[in-house]
Design a protein around this motif. Sequence first.
Motif, PDB file in Angstrom:
ATOM      1  N   THR A 109       3.230   3.480  13.650  1.00 33.85           N
ATOM      2  CA  THR A 109       3.491   2.082  14.034  1.00 33.85           C
ATOM      3  C   THR A 109       3.482   1.206  12.793  1.00 33.85           C
ATOM      4  O   THR A 109       3.097   1.635  11.697  1.00 33.85           O
ATOM      5  N   VAL A 110       3.922  -0.031  12.957  1.00 38.02           N
ATOM      6  CA  VAL A 110       3.977  -0.950  11.820  1.00 38.02           C
ATOM      7  C   VAL A 110       2.592  -1.250  11.281  1.00 38.02           C
ATOM      8  O   VAL A 110       2.386  -1.431  10.078  1.00 38.02           O
ATOM      9  N   VAL A 111       1.578  -1.293  12.186  1.00 38.95           N
ATOM     10  CA  VAL A 111       0.204  -1.551  11.757  1.00 38.95           C
ATOM     11  C   VAL A 111      -0.294  -0.371  10.914  1.00 38.95           C
ATOM     12  O   VAL A 111      -0.906  -0.562   9.862  1.00 38.95           O
ATOM     13  N   GLU A 112      -0.054   0.865  11.387  1.00 34.14           N
ATOM     14  CA  GLU A 112      -0.478   2.049  10.635  1.00 34.14           C
ATOM     15  C   GLU A 112       0.230   2.121   9.291  1.00 34.14           C
ATOM     16  O   GLU A 112      -0.361   2.556   8.297  1.00 34.14           O
ATOM     17  N   PHE A 113       1.496   1.672   9.256  1.00 38.28           N
ATOM     18  CA  PHE A 113       2.264   1.706   8.010  1.00 38.28           C
ATOM     19  C   PHE A 113       1.645   0.783   6.952  1.00 38.28           C
ATOM     20  O   PHE A 113       1.462   1.174   5.803  1.00 38.28           O
ATOM     21  N   HIS A 114       1.296  -0.442   7.334  1.00 38.26           N
ATOM     22  CA  HIS A 114       0.686  -1.384   6.377  1.00 38.26           C
ATOM     23  C   HIS A 114      -0.701  -0.949   5.964  1.00 38.26           C
ATOM     24  O   HIS A 114      -1.112  -1.136   4.814  1.00 38.26           O
ATOM     25  N   LYS A 115      -1.427  -0.378   6.907  1.00 37.11           N
ATOM     26  CA  LYS A 115      -2.764   0.108   6.587  1.00 37.11           C
ATOM     27  C   LYS A 115      -2.697   1.223   5.561  1.00 37.11           C
ATOM     28  O   LYS A 115      -3.528   1.327   4.660  1.00 37.11           O
ATOM     29  N   PHE A 116      -1.698   2.091   5.685  1.00 37.52           N
ATOM     30  CA  PHE A 116      -1.507   3.195   4.733  1.00 37.52           C
ATOM     31  C   PHE A 116      -1.193   2.660   3.342  1.00 37.52           C
ATOM     32  O   PHE A 116      -1.728   3.162   2.350  1.00 37.52           O
ATOM     33  N   LEU A 117      -0.341   1.622   3.250  1.00 34.24           N
ATOM     34  CA  LEU A 117       0.031   1.076   1.946  1.00 34.24           C
ATOM     35  C   LEU A 117      -1.054   0.185   1.358  1.00 34.24           C
ATOM     36  O   LEU A 117      -1.029  -0.103   0.152  1.00 34.24           O
ATOM     37  N   GLY A 118      -1.956  -0.293   2.191  1.00 29.50           N
ATOM     38  CA  GLY A 118      -2.993  -1.202   1.710  1.00 29.50           C
ATOM     39  C   GLY A 118      -2.451  -2.586   1.425  1.00 29.50           C
ATOM     40  O   GLY A 118      -2.990  -3.300   0.566  1.00 29.50           O
ATOM     41  N   LEU A 119      -1.381  -2.991   2.143  1.00 25.31           N
ATOM     42  CA  LEU A 119      -0.754  -4.303   1.960  1.00 25.31           C
ATOM     43  C   LEU A 119      -0.982  -5.170   3.183  1.00 25.31           C
ATOM     44  O   LEU A 119      -1.134  -4.662   4.309  1.00 25.31           O
ATOM     45  N   LYS A 120      -0.961  -6.442   2.923  1.00 24.08           N
ATOM     46  CA  LYS A 120      -1.075  -7.393   4.024  1.00 24.08           C
ATOM     47  C   LYS A 120       0.279  -7.509   4.713  1.00 24.08           C
ATOM     48  O   LYS A 120       1.297  -7.653   4.061  1.00 24.08           O
ATOM     49  N   PRO A 121       0.323  -7.358   6.025  1.00 22.94           N
ATOM     50  CA  PRO A 121       1.611  -7.449   6.729  1.00 22.94           C
ATOM     51  C   PRO A 121       2.297  -8.785   6.470  1.00 22.94           C
ATOM     52  O   PRO A 121       1.658  -9.838   6.426  1.00 22.94           O
ATOM     53  N   SER A 122       3.622  -8.712   6.253  1.00 25.12           N
ATOM     54  CA  SER A 122       4.437  -9.906   6.059  1.00 25.12           C
ATOM     55  C   SER A 122       5.756  -9.704   6.798  1.00 25.12           C
ATOM     56  O   SER A 122       6.102  -8.602   7.216  1.00 25.12           O
ATOM     57  N   ARG A 123       6.486 -10.808   6.924  1.00 25.38           N
ATOM     58  CA  ARG A 123       7.767 -10.696   7.608  1.00 25.38           C
ATOM     59  C   ARG A 123       8.717  -9.786   6.819  1.00 25.38           C
ATOM     60  O   ARG A 123       9.521  -9.055   7.396  1.00 25.38           O
ATOM     61  N   PHE A 124       8.618  -9.812   5.501  1.00 22.76           N
ATOM     62  CA  PHE A 124       9.495  -8.977   4.684  1.00 22.76           C
ATOM     63  C   PHE A 124       9.152  -7.483   4.857  1.00 22.76           C
ATOM     64  O   PHE A 124      10.032  -6.646   5.053  1.00 22.76           O
ATOM     65  N   SER A 125       7.842  -7.164   4.808  1.00 27.94           N
ATOM     66  CA  SER A 125       7.441  -5.763   4.976  1.00 27.94           C
ATOM     67  C   SER A 125       7.760  -5.268   6.381  1.00 27.94           C
ATOM     68  O   SER A 125       8.149  -4.111   6.573  1.00 27.94           O
ATOM     69  N   GLU A 126       7.587  -6.173   7.370  1.00 30.91           N
ATOM     70  CA  GLU A 126       7.938  -5.775   8.738  1.00 30.91           C
ATOM     71  C   GLU A 126       9.442  -5.560   8.868  1.00 30.91           C
ATOM     72  O   GLU A 126       9.890  -4.680   9.617  1.00 30.91           O
ATOM     73  N   ARG A 127      10.221  -6.366   8.127  1.00 25.24           N
ATOM     74  CA  ARG A 127      11.671  -6.202   8.176  1.00 25.24           C
ATOM     75  C   ARG A 127      12.079  -4.859   7.537  1.00 25.24           C
ATOM     76  O   ARG A 127      12.981  -4.161   8.026  1.00 25.24           O
ATOM     77  N   ILE A 128      11.402  -4.524   6.429  1.00 26.02           N
ATOM     78  CA  ILE A 128      11.671  -3.221   5.800  1.00 26.02           C
ATOM     79  C   ILE A 128      11.348  -2.102   6.775  1.00 26.02           C
ATOM     80  O   ILE A 128      12.097  -1.126   6.917  1.00 26.02           O
TER      81      ILE A 128
END
Length: 636
Positions: A60-79
Amino acid sequence: MGASISRRYKYGMRPKKYFKNKVMPEMKETFAILGFSYQHAYTLFKAFMEIDFDNSAEITVVEFHKFLGLKPSRFSERIFGILDLDESGALEFNEFVIGIWNFCTYDALLITKFAFDIFDIDDLGKLQMAECEALIRMVYDEADADPDLMKKIDADNDGEITIDEFADLIRRQPQILQPAFDMQRALRAKCFGAKYWEIATEKRKEDFAGYDSLANSSWESIQKILLIKEKEREEQAKREQEEFVAEAHERMTEHKEKKTEQFSEQQARREKTLARIRSKELPEEKDERENWESFAECKVNMESDCEFSRLAWRIDERQIMWDLIDKLKEMHEVTMNAQEARDLSLAEGPDGDAKAEAYLKTKAGKKKIKFDTTFCYANMIHRNWEKGNALQRVLAPMFKPEVEGQVTYLARFVRRWACGNKGDLDIAYTEAVGTTRSSYHKQERERTIDHYLDLRKQAEQDFKDLVTEVIELFGTRNTRWEKLYDSNAKRGQEYYYYNWKIGKTTACKDGEDPAICEVCDEEIEAVDFKCFNCNTLRSNVNQPKYHGRTPLDQLMEVTYLNAKENDLSALDQKKKDEDEELQMDMEDDEAEGFLGRAMRSTRKFKRSFRKSYGGKKIADIGSSVTRTFRKSIDKG
């Protein structure tokens, strides 16, 4: 990245087993196209499992950001949304692998194009200022875009920006897309490290520069790359298959040519060997071969059509054929005698000596020499010790075996451990070699004799088969029936049988020859199961020509049983006669004096006489039988 995972994955399988049995067969081609080795592919899978902590096989998008250690943003969600090919809201493993390779191999220009393509929805290659402002807000995840930055973007104040202008701007001021570069750096660090992806990026430029041009979108580039790679691999596989088929065809052709050449050489060797054998063949072999050739020619003549005008020639030809069979039988025996004599002389002559020497060098020959050496040495010790001191005379019998041709355990021990005198062992070895050589010559002689004994038995059977075959084809030696041909007869009636002794003619009905008895030479009617002229059952040749209503095997079985009953009756009568004679002998034994012995001797003589002379009376044999009778009485 990809710490060791001890938990089980889907279907309760270990990660390594699941990857090998489930993932690898489906994505092997993709891994090969993207340049991932088996270990790199498994490392990505372990990273995917590390993100997918609930074993759902999706990220999921939450698991993806957690793996990268980044704060979710509209740009990262768009990627993340662009990587989600099926727009399911989650990434499967194949999307994860392709997306990581695509994003991590981007250089600065391709990241710029990637960000530009997010808002270039109509694919015109240019953005309005409002779209540029939305791009900046999304990249920095802020509510308002920096006015100074927007002025730098629209340097010519025309209210829109092309992809070339935007790329030139990012080249001069890369900080504008800094969040995108930071996200790529974080993803590279998590997967293999920056150095690995720098090499992969250069390889991508080298192999796919034309497809990463600004004319294509980011996702179109990766799709075309995969398509091209797959097509290249298919073409390569096709070329390899064609090369393999061509090589196999060439090997097969070479194999056929080699086999043909070997066959030709083999035929040439056979002809050469045959010529050499012919040149060295015995006179008896030559005579027999020439007579066999004459027999073959005579057989061909007998198989040819013969008209009535050539009847005399046919009768003479039959006589010649049967005379040749008798002559060949005699000549074959003479030939085998000559061959046996030749082979026996070879077995004992120089050739036999050469074979014996070769045998002595074989494993079996060496084993036989070793045994004979022990045997000779034991006999030598036994002979010497029988004449030695008291102890030797006591031990001497232990070297003589109870069974001829064997050696005792003591003799083997002395021979094995070389306890005896070396000179005696050398003498025993020399004697053993001679014994082994003589034994080999004897075995060769016996083997040759047995071989020719078998050949004679086989030759006897072969001549019996030949006689049977000739009778089946052409009839017996003394038959008066000849198969003739009438060229003027109707079709299907050209052949007929003619008995030249009585002038009788029999047609071949339906192309079938009449049944002729091989014993009395009379014609057997089609409905008769035997020849009633001589009371002989149909032979194997005449049995198929039977056309009676009752099956032939039943009639022949009844005849056989009757004959068997008659034989049994005769045996019973014979046994009865013998019992009566025995009873008379017993009664005579009770009688006293010369008269009883005379009567017993007389009956004994009569029995022997009947067996010897076929039932003739005593009065017919004259005075010689009378003298024999008197002598038998005197002996009694």
